[in-house]
Each structure stands twice: as structure tokens, then as C-alpha cells.
Write a protein that holds these residues in place. Structure first.
Motif, PDB file in Angstrom:
ATOM      1  N   GLU A  25       0.664  -1.215  -0.042  1.00  0.00           N
ATOM      2  CA  GLU A  25      -0.206   0.479   0.503  1.00  0.00           C
ATOM      3  C   GLU A  25       0.502   1.026  -0.039  1.00  0.00           C
ATOM      4  O   GLU A  25       2.365   1.402   0.809  1.00  0.00           O
ATOM      5  N   LEU A  26       0.269   2.371  -0.766  1.00  0.00           N
ATOM      6  CA  LEU A  26       0.927   3.353  -0.876  1.00  0.00           C
ATOM      7  C   LEU A  26       0.408   5.119  -1.193  1.00  0.00           C
ATOM      8  O   LEU A  26      -0.813   4.686  -1.793  1.00  0.00           O
ATOM      9  N   ALA A  55       8.686   0.157  -8.890  1.00  0.00           N
ATOM     10  CA  ALA A  55       8.951  -1.448  -9.870  1.00  0.00           C
ATOM     11  C   ALA A  55      10.389  -1.637 -10.042  1.00  0.00           C
ATOM     12  O   ALA A  55      10.850  -2.369 -10.041  1.00  0.00           O
ATOM     13  N   ARG A  56      11.750  -1.073  -9.559  1.00  0.00           N
ATOM     14  CA  ARG A  56      12.686  -1.591  -9.797  1.00  0.00           C
ATOM     15  C   ARG A  56      13.256  -2.385  -8.381  1.00  0.00           C
ATOM     16  O   ARG A  56      14.068  -3.420  -9.018  1.00  0.00           O
ATOM     17  N   ALA A  57      12.360  -2.114  -7.632  1.00  0.00           N
ATOM     18  CA  ALA A  57      12.547  -3.490  -6.318  1.00  0.00           C
ATOM     19  C   ALA A  57      11.486  -4.820  -6.264  1.00  0.00           C
ATOM     20  O   ALA A  57      11.762  -4.951  -5.811  1.00  0.00           O
ATOM     21  N   GLY A  58      10.608  -4.850  -7.791  1.00  0.00           N
ATOM     22  CA  GLY A  58      10.187  -5.624  -7.572  1.00  0.00           C
ATOM     23  C   GLY A  58       9.097  -6.074  -7.347  1.00  0.00           C
ATOM     24  O   GLY A  58       8.357  -6.544  -6.840  1.00  0.00           O
ATOM     25  N   LEU A  59       8.032  -4.456  -6.450  1.00  0.00           N
ATOM     26  CA  LEU A  59       7.508  -4.604  -5.535  1.00  0.00           C
ATOM     27  C   LEU A  59       5.560  -3.738  -6.851  1.00  0.00           C
ATOM     28  O   LEU A  59       6.155  -3.028  -7.212  1.00  0.00           O
ATOM     29  N   LEU A  60       5.392  -4.206  -6.582  1.00  0.00           N
ATOM     30  CA  LEU A  60       3.853  -3.826  -7.187  1.00  0.00           C
ATOM     31  C   LEU A  60       3.530  -2.931  -5.627  1.00  0.00           C
ATOM     32  O   LEU A  60       3.165  -2.739  -4.868  1.00  0.00           O
ATOM     33  N   SER A  61       2.324  -1.715  -6.473  1.00  0.00           N
ATOM     34  CA  SER A  61       1.571  -0.897  -5.300  1.00  0.00           C
ATOM     35  C   SER A  61       0.242  -0.778  -5.635  1.00  0.00           C
ATOM     36  O   SER A  61      -0.117  -0.678  -6.568  1.00  0.00           O
ATOM     37  N   GLU A  62      -0.321  -0.806  -4.110  1.00  0.00           N
ATOM     38  CA  GLU A  62      -1.569  -0.266  -4.004  1.00  0.00           C
ATOM     39  C   GLU A  62      -2.655   1.299  -3.812  1.00  0.00           C
ATOM     40  O   GLU A  62      -1.906   1.477  -2.422  1.00  0.00           O
ATOM     41  N   LEU A  63      -1.918   1.995  -4.725  1.00  0.00           N
ATOM     42  CA  LEU A  63      -2.356   3.792  -4.371  1.00  0.00           C
ATOM     43  C   LEU A  63      -3.686   4.156  -3.607  1.00  0.00           C
ATOM     44  O   LEU A  63      -4.866   3.453  -3.733  1.00  0.00           O
ATOM     45  N   ARG A  64      -3.265   4.484  -2.388  1.00  0.00           N
ATOM     46  CA  ARG A  64      -4.678   5.016  -1.069  1.00  0.00           C
ATOM     47  C   ARG A  64      -4.503   6.398  -1.243  1.00  0.00           C
ATOM     48  O   ARG A  64      -3.115   7.378  -0.880  1.00  0.00           O
TER      49      ARG A  64
END
Length: 247
Positions: A25-26, A55-64
Motif C-alpha cells: 500500500e502506498l 518497480a525496480r525493487a520488484g514491487l507493485l503498489s496499491e495506491l491509497r
């Protein structure tokens, strides 16, 4: 595809080193041009750099998207939640895990009359100063001796330009990119800017309880995005026109 959208997409693609697998979560406010809740082609200066690092860290974000003060409380009291763009101030220092600075933010007073030259002059001249609720600007003014009666808070997303133009505030104390971005969209009157009187770095931060491996991974990702010049190019896409360049 608009040029900005194309450039943002191209630069973000450069940031991928591996396919994103995890989702985190971001939290971010609608605070143009630093972060945009919804913009075709990008999420602002800090938003795009942060997403590139994720993205570079291999993570997807769920924008809040929540009111800024509430978002800060949620992340501070949560676990493994991210937040941007957060100034690292003494009051906030013990509440978060500070991952990495994204960009510096200079702050100044904006008004329609002769600009002040110092905090001391502003304390004497301005009865009502508009600042974003829950922002570091509030802490800065308090630390400089401004009274609570002088500090008029508005929620992020409201339009302080209208308050200034209608005379409901005497000045607006905010980040320079925000004022230069918002003002031309709402007024043709000449905006006056004081010298830069405060500056802090805007950080990608995490909850106080934040996984050490996540912090290490993101810190390295942000650094690599800076080192490769990706962050500089993403930020430059949103730079507003300076006041001296206005017609």
C-alpha cells in the motif's frame, strides 16, 4: 499518446529490473505537481519517482488516497505501509521509518502585494497565512513563532489560489512548485514570491513497524533510480514555469 504520457511510460519502463510480484500500500495526497491522484500518463514528481523505485525493487503498489492528516496517522500506526511525499521534520522523526529522500522542496510566501523578505517581516505583515493541513508548512510556521490565529489551514485538494485572490488570506506559504503550478490555472493576476525561506527533503517513508528487508530493498532501488538519472528526468517533466517567465 501525449508527450508527457509517452515520456513517463518510457522512463518507468527503464526502471524495471524484474517482474513485480509483491503488492504494498502506498498513501499519497492529491498535491500537484508533487503527486497526482489521477493524471493520464503519470502521478507527479514524487509519485513517478517512487513508482519507478517500486518497480525496480520488484514491487507493485496499491495506491491509497485519503485526507493527508488521516493518511499520516494510518501509516504511522500501521505496518509495512508506504507514504509520500513526507518531509522529515523533528515532530515526525520518531513516527516513521525513513527510507530515502526523493527530492528537495523549497518553500516561500506567495502574495499579491510586495513580497516579504523574511519570516520576521511575514509575522508582522500577515494576519492570515494559508497552509495545507497536515503539511510541514504548519510545523515550520509554528517553529518560527507564528500564532495559531495567523495559520489558516486548508485541506490538500482545496484551492488556496482562490482564497488568496479573494482576499480571504493575505499570503500563501507553500512549496514553490505547487504555487507555480496551481496559480496560472486559476488567475491572470501577478503572483509575488518571497525569497526561499525554508527547504526540506521529501521522503519515501514507511510505517514505524516496517520490514527491514523491504526498507533495504527500497532504499537501494531509490538510489539506483537517482544514480541512473531517471528521477531527474521524471521530475523535470512536471517543472512549472517560473514567475519571471510569465507573460
Amino acid at each position: 499518446m501525449p508527450l508527457r504520457q509517452f515520456c513517463c511510460c518510457a522512463l518507468l519502463c527503464l526502471a524495471f529490473a524484474s517482474q513485480a510480484e509483491d503488492v504494498i500500500e502506498l498513501y499519497m495526497p492529491n498535491a500537484p505537481p508533487l503527486t497526482f491522484a489521477s493524471l493520464k500518463g503519470g502521478h507527479g514528481m514524487v509519485g513517478d519517482v517512487t513508482l519507478a523505485a517500486l518497480a525496480r525493487a520488484g514491487l507493485l503498489s496499491e495506491l491509497r488516497y485519503e485526507p493527508w492528516a488521516r493518511a499520516q496517522r494510518k501509516v504511522a500506526n500501521g505496518r509495512d505501509q508506504l507514504i509520500i511525499p513526507l518531509s522529515r521534520t523533528p515532530e515526525r522523526e520518531p513516527l516513521y521509518t525513513w527510507i530515502a529522500p526523493i527530492m528537495p522542496l523549497e518553500r516561500a510566501f506567495f502574495s499579491l502585494d510586495e513580497p516579504v523578505q523574511s519570516f520576521a517581516e511575514a509575522r508582522q505583515r500577515y494576519r492570515r497565512i494559508g497552509v495545507g493541513l497536515g503539511t510541514a508548512q504548519v510545523e515550520i510556521l509554528r517553529s518560527q513563532g507564528f500564532s495559531e490565529q495567523q495559520i489558516i489551514t486548508h485541506t490538500l485538494g482545496e484551492n488556496p489560489a482562490h482564497l488568496l485572490e479573494r482576499g480571504r488570506i493575505d499570503a500563501w506559504f507553500t512549496g514553490v512548485p505547487e504555487a507555480l503550478y496551481i496559480w496560472p490555472q486559476h488567475s491572470t493576476r501577478r503572483l509575488q514570491m518571497s525569497p526561499v525561506l525554508a527547504s526540506t527533503h521529501l521522503y519515501l517513508a514507511c510505517s514505524k513497524e516496517c520490514d527491514a528487508q523491504l526498507v533495504q530493498k527500497l532504499r537501494a532501488a531509490v538510489q539506483s533510480v537517482h544514480d541512473e538519472g531517471i528521477s531527474k528526468r521524471l521530475i523535470e517533466l512536471y517543472l512549472p514555469q517560473p514567475l519571471d517567465a510569465a507573460p
